[in-house]
Design an enzyme around this catalytic site. Structure first.
Site, PDB file in Angstrom:
ATOM      1  N   SER A  35      30.226  37.453   2.686  1.00 28.49           N
ATOM      2  CA  SER A  35      30.590  38.398   1.622  1.00 28.49           C
ATOM      3  C   SER A  35      31.530  39.469   2.160  1.00 28.49           C
ATOM      4  CB  SER A  35      29.346  39.098   1.073  1.00 28.49           C
ATOM      5  OG  SER A  35      28.518  38.177   0.434  1.00 28.49           O
ATOM      6  N   HIS A  66      33.674  36.662  -3.490  1.00 25.39           N
ATOM      7  CA  HIS A  66      33.762  35.261  -3.078  1.00 25.39           C
ATOM      8  C   HIS A  66      34.800  34.561  -3.944  1.00 25.39           C
ATOM      9  CE1 HIS A  66      29.959  35.552  -0.782  1.00 25.39           C
ATOM     10  NE2 HIS A  66      29.626  36.399  -1.721  1.00 25.39           N
ATOM     11  N   HIS A  88      24.971  30.581  -2.969  1.00 30.79           N
ATOM     12  CA  HIS A  88      23.743  31.306  -2.639  1.00 30.79           C
ATOM     13  C   HIS A  88      22.580  30.804  -3.478  1.00 30.79           C
ATOM     14  CE1 HIS A  88      26.890  34.165  -1.280  1.00 30.79           C
ATOM     15  NE2 HIS A  88      26.003  34.488  -0.355  1.00 30.79           N
ATOM     16  N   TYR A  90      20.336  32.563  -4.816  1.00 34.85           N
ATOM     17  CA  TYR A  90      20.104  33.420  -5.993  1.00 34.85           C
ATOM     18  C   TYR A  90      21.000  33.082  -7.175  1.00 34.85           C
ATOM     19  CZ  TYR A  90      24.021  36.089  -3.955  1.00 34.85           C
ATOM     20  OH  TYR A  90      25.216  36.457  -3.414  1.00 34.85           O
ATOM     21  N   GLU A  91      22.029  32.276  -6.937  1.00 33.10           N
ATOM     22  CA  GLU A  91      22.868  31.830  -8.052  1.00 33.10           C
ATOM     23  C   GLU A  91      22.159  30.762  -8.889  1.00 33.10           C
ATOM     24  OE1 GLU A  91      27.250  31.420  -7.002  1.00 33.10           O
ATOM     25  OE2 GLU A  91      26.364  31.626  -5.016  1.00 33.10           O
ATOM     26  N   ALA A 118      27.379  38.816   5.790  1.00 30.52           N
ATOM     27  CA  ALA A 118      27.134  40.256   5.754  1.00 30.52           C
ATOM     28  C   ALA A 118      25.622  40.421   5.764  1.00 30.52           C
ATOM     29  CB  ALA A 118      27.719  40.851   4.485  1.00 30.52           C
ATOM     30  N   MET A 221      21.135  36.925   2.817  1.00 29.59           N
ATOM     31  CA  MET A 221      20.757  35.988   1.751  1.00 29.59           C
ATOM     32  C   MET A 221      21.458  34.639   1.918  1.00 29.59           C
ATOM     33  SD  MET A 221      20.866  38.610  -1.487  1.00 29.59           S
ATOM     34  CE  MET A 221      20.278  40.303  -1.322  1.00 29.59           C
ATOM     35  N   SER A 222      21.729  34.264   3.161  1.00 26.36           N
ATOM     36  CA  SER A 222      22.458  32.996   3.369  1.00 26.36           C
ATOM     37  C   SER A 222      22.174  32.435   4.757  1.00 26.36           C
ATOM     38  CB  SER A 222      23.967  33.238   3.221  1.00 26.36           C
ATOM     39  OG  SER A 222      24.443  34.044   4.282  1.00 26.36           O
ATOM     40  N   ASN A 245      25.127  47.543   6.282  1.00 21.40           N
ATOM     41  CA  ASN A 245      24.302  48.686   5.848  1.00 21.40           C
ATOM     42  C   ASN A 245      23.045  48.747   6.696  1.00 21.40           C
ATOM     43  OD1 ASN A 245      23.888  46.168   4.044  1.00 21.40           O
ATOM     44  ND2 ASN A 245      21.957  47.279   3.880  1.00 21.40           N
ATOM     45  N   HIS A 259      25.873  46.343  -3.264  1.00 23.50           N
ATOM     46  CA  HIS A 259      26.829  45.288  -2.927  1.00 23.50           C
ATOM     47  C   HIS A 259      28.215  45.859  -2.583  1.00 23.50           C
ATOM     48  CE1 HIS A 259      28.138  41.188  -2.611  1.00 23.50           C
ATOM     49  NE2 HIS A 259      29.012  41.290  -3.604  1.00 23.50           N
TER      50      HIS A 259
END
Ligand code: 6GU
Length: 287
Positions: A35, A66, A88, A90-91, A118, A221-222, A245, A259
């Site tokens: 990301s 993306h 991802h 979550y998609e 990220a 998340m990946s 972060n 994000h």
């Protein structure tokens, strides 16, 4: 679940063969841009870009930051393919579908996967903008019974029960540290343990405290399922997290993860990342 209607070897071959008719590049290294790190692929020369929508039976990605295309070309002399935009969990895709491009890469002849992401820094010594060489991961979604390799196993990709104790190539990690020194990145380069949560929400304070206790250094998340898929089919793997972060593990902090911050830090580090990844591609192609 109904998530196991996986693509057959032949269907994945069809996708790979389609791509091989679209480009003369025969990539040996595959790069996944994290990301906000999509510009990594902009340094690729002789670039041929193939949007995911134009690839038959390929998923399409939906998230901001993306682009959703494959970029074939060269970094230096080395033929590569980059994913600008990954899939991802979550998609809404099942894990095997998130990892479909890895198997396509394998069928294109890719030997090495460089997965970037990220991530939130959980290790208190990490600062925003640090780069973490992934030493290992914890497959939390796997603990919960979700894994990209679930369902029938096709031995043409790999064994039913693949080992995972050498997931992140030791030689590559050594090289990555050496190159970081040469580029004077000593003060921002880290090594640590990555874990992937399903998302899309960022973690609660209690969740992050739990992850810290079990030795996690960075959260995203990946990557984890992609690496498992790559190791299953015997690709060599390098993982790199950009710390975008600080994970907030205390209730008194006002700030919230978001994000935009993730994308901003990607931008801030884009030139440095391009140089580092290009050098790594060059060095990895020699071993
Ligand atoms: Cl704090 N958590 C997760 N799961 N993914 C991230 C992140 C945090 N920061 C960037 N990506």
């Amino acid at each position: 679940g109904n998530g196991h209607k996986m693509y057959s070897y032949e269907m994945l071959e069809e996708i790979a063969n389609f791509l091989l008719t679209k480009t003369n590049i025969r990539p040996i290294i595959g790069i996944i841009c994290g990301s906000g790190m999509g510009s990594l692929a902009d340094t690729i020369t002789d670039a041929e870009r193939i949007p995911y929508e134009e690839i038959p039976n390929f998923p399409t990605s939906t998230v901001e930051g993306h682009h959703g295309q494959l970029v074939f070309g060269r970094l230096g002399e080395v033929p590569v393919v980059a994913m600008q935009g990954r899939f991802h969990y979550y998609e809404g895709y099942p894990l095997w579908k998130c990892c479909l491009p890895i198997r396509v890469m394998k069928l294109l002849g890719v030997k090495t996967l460089m997965a970037t992401n990220a991530a939130g820094g959980l290790n208190p010594s990490y600062k925003i903008g640090d780069l973490m060489i992934v030493t290992d991961h914890i497959n939390l979604m796997g603990f919960a019974g979700n894994n990209p390799l679930q369902g029938p196993n096709d031995e043409r990709f790999g064994p039913r029960f693949p080992p995972m104790n050498k997931a992140y190539n030791y030689e590559y990690r050594k090289i990555a540290k050496k190159v970081a020194k040469e580029l004077k990145l000593d003060n921002i380069i880290r090594e640590g343990i990555y874990t992937c949560l399903g998302g899309p929400n960022f973690e609660t304070v209690a969740e992050l405290r739990m992850l810290k206790m079990v030795g996690v250094d960075a959260v995203g998340m990946s990557t984890v399922h992609e690496v498992i898929t790559a190791r299953h089919c015997d690709m060599k793997v390098f993982g790199l997290s950009l710390i975008t972060n600080e994970c907030i593990t205390n209730y008194e902090v006002e700030a919230e993860a978001n994000h935009e911050e993730v994308l901003d830090v990607g931008k801030m580090r884009q030139d440095l990342l391009r140089e580092y990844i290009s050098r790594l591609v060059h060095e990895f192609s020699k071993v």
